[in-house]
Design an enzyme around this catalytic site. Structure first.
Site, PDB file in Angstrom:
ATOM      1  N   HIS A   1       0.846  -1.203   0.000  1.00  0.00           N
ATOM      2  CA  HIS A   1       0.000   0.000   0.000  1.00  0.00           C
ATOM      3  C   HIS A   1       0.884   1.258   0.000  1.00  0.00           C
ATOM      4  O   HIS A   1       0.628   2.212  -0.741  1.00  0.00           O
ATOM      5  CB  HIS A   1      -0.888   0.039   1.257  1.00  0.00           C
ATOM      6  CG  HIS A   1      -1.936  -1.032   1.331  1.00  0.00           C
ATOM      7  ND1 HIS A   1      -2.156  -1.795   2.456  1.00  0.00           N
ATOM      8  CD2 HIS A   1      -2.848  -1.461   0.412  1.00  0.00           C
ATOM      9  CE1 HIS A   1      -3.153  -2.640   2.241  1.00  0.00           C
ATOM     10  NE2 HIS A   1      -3.578  -2.469   1.004  1.00  0.00           N
TER      11      HIS A   1
ATOM     12  N   LYS B   1     -15.914  -7.644   5.263  1.00  0.00           N
ATOM     13  CA  LYS B   1     -14.751  -8.088   6.041  1.00  0.00           C
ATOM     14  C   LYS B   1     -14.885  -7.639   7.502  1.00  0.00           C
ATOM     15  O   LYS B   1     -15.263  -6.492   7.765  1.00  0.00           O
ATOM     16  CB  LYS B   1     -13.455  -7.480   5.477  1.00  0.00           C
ATOM     17  CG  LYS B   1     -13.061  -8.016   4.099  1.00  0.00           C
ATOM     18  CD  LYS B   1     -11.757  -7.375   3.610  1.00  0.00           C
ATOM     19  CE  LYS B   1     -11.427  -7.735   2.168  1.00  0.00           C
ATOM     20  NZ  LYS B   1     -10.307  -6.926   1.638  1.00  0.00           N
TER      21      LYS B   1
ATOM     22  N   ARG C   1      -2.339  -6.256  -8.142  1.00  0.00           N
ATOM     23  CA  ARG C   1      -1.268  -7.228  -7.888  1.00  0.00           C
ATOM     24  C   ARG C   1      -1.255  -8.369  -8.889  1.00  0.00           C
ATOM     25  O   ARG C   1      -0.207  -8.937  -9.166  1.00  0.00           O
ATOM     26  CB  ARG C   1      -1.431  -7.822  -6.477  1.00  0.00           C
ATOM     27  CG  ARG C   1      -1.046  -6.869  -5.394  1.00  0.00           C
ATOM     28  CD  ARG C   1      -1.578  -7.323  -4.059  1.00  0.00           C
ATOM     29  NE  ARG C   1      -3.038  -7.251  -4.064  1.00  0.00           N
ATOM     30  CZ  ARG C   1      -3.807  -7.538  -3.034  1.00  0.00           C
ATOM     31  NH1 ARG C   1      -3.267  -7.958  -1.907  1.00  0.00           N
ATOM     32  NH2 ARG C   1      -5.117  -7.426  -3.112  1.00  0.00           N
TER      33      ARG C   1
ATOM     34  N   SER D   1      -3.050  -7.835   3.119  1.00  0.00           N
ATOM     35  CA  SER D   1      -3.322  -7.630   4.548  1.00  0.00           C
ATOM     36  C   SER D   1      -3.701  -8.957   5.200  1.00  0.00           C
ATOM     37  O   SER D   1      -3.308  -9.227   6.335  1.00  0.00           O
ATOM     38  CB  SER D   1      -4.448  -6.613   4.722  1.00  0.00           C
ATOM     39  OG  SER D   1      -4.064  -5.362   4.205  1.00  0.00           O
TER      40      SER D   1
END
Ligand code: ADP
Length: 165
Positions: A19, A43, A93, A131
């Site tokens: 990030h 989440k 990514r 994460s």
């Protein structure tokens, strides 16, 4: 000339070096970048919005045109408008990210045709960092110090260190 403002929205649970690299690169493209801590409804977070905001602020040293804010109940495009941002930055990514980000960008373009999404490819050295992997490694006592800013590594240690053996 109008200031070019970008928002970089995300869950940041927690903020990683991937990030940070995206923020750093965005800060060289735009006049101002606002990291927006958003609530991801699908989440369950480890860190609260205020903890995330403080950790991100602590990791942004040396980036004077970057700031961080938390936003719990707004569409990204509405929050971008509120901040007068003309751009939304997201990181890519892999192909899974591409497929997801491309769909979100298309929906956001319908909702707000005046706001452009800018997708920045992750540097290869950060492309495997997420994460959720960080939380898993930290929960089992693994060393995450090369993958997250130092203050985030300390916070993970405090929150998770030794809880799962
Ligand atoms: P969200 O739940 O909104 O996807 P994340 O915090 O997981 O929030 O990610 C925020 C943004 O940062 C996303 O665009 C994601 O693709 C990007 N990102 C996540 N990890 C990395 C990384 N290692 N390198 C570059 N970009 C990343």
């Amino acid at each position: 000339m109008t200031e070019r403002i970008a928002i970089f929205p995300g869950s940041f649970d927690p903020f990683t070096n991937g990030h940070l690299d995206t923020v750093r690169r965005a800060s060289a493209i735009f006049d101002r970048v606002v990291v927006a801590v958003m609530t991801n409804t699908s989440k369950q977070p480890l860190f609260s919005a205020s903890e995330k905001t403080a950790l991100i602020a602590g990791a942004l040293v040396g980036l004077p045109n970057v700031s961080v804010v938390a936003q719990s109940a707004a569409l990204t495009v509405d929050f971008a408008r509120h901040l007068h941002a003309q751009f939304i930055v997201r990181g890519l990514r892999n192909v899974q990210d591409f497929s997801y980000e491309n769909d979100i960008a298309a929906v956001n373009a319908r909702l707000a045709p005046d706001i452009q999404t800018v997708l920045l490819p992750a540097k290869p050295e950060y492309a495997a960092i997420s994460s959720s992997i960080i939380k898993e490694v930290a929960a089992f006592g693994g060393d995450v110090s090369t993958m997250v800013p130092a203050n985030v590594a300390r916070a993970l240690q405090q929150k998770l260190g030794g809880t799962i053996q």
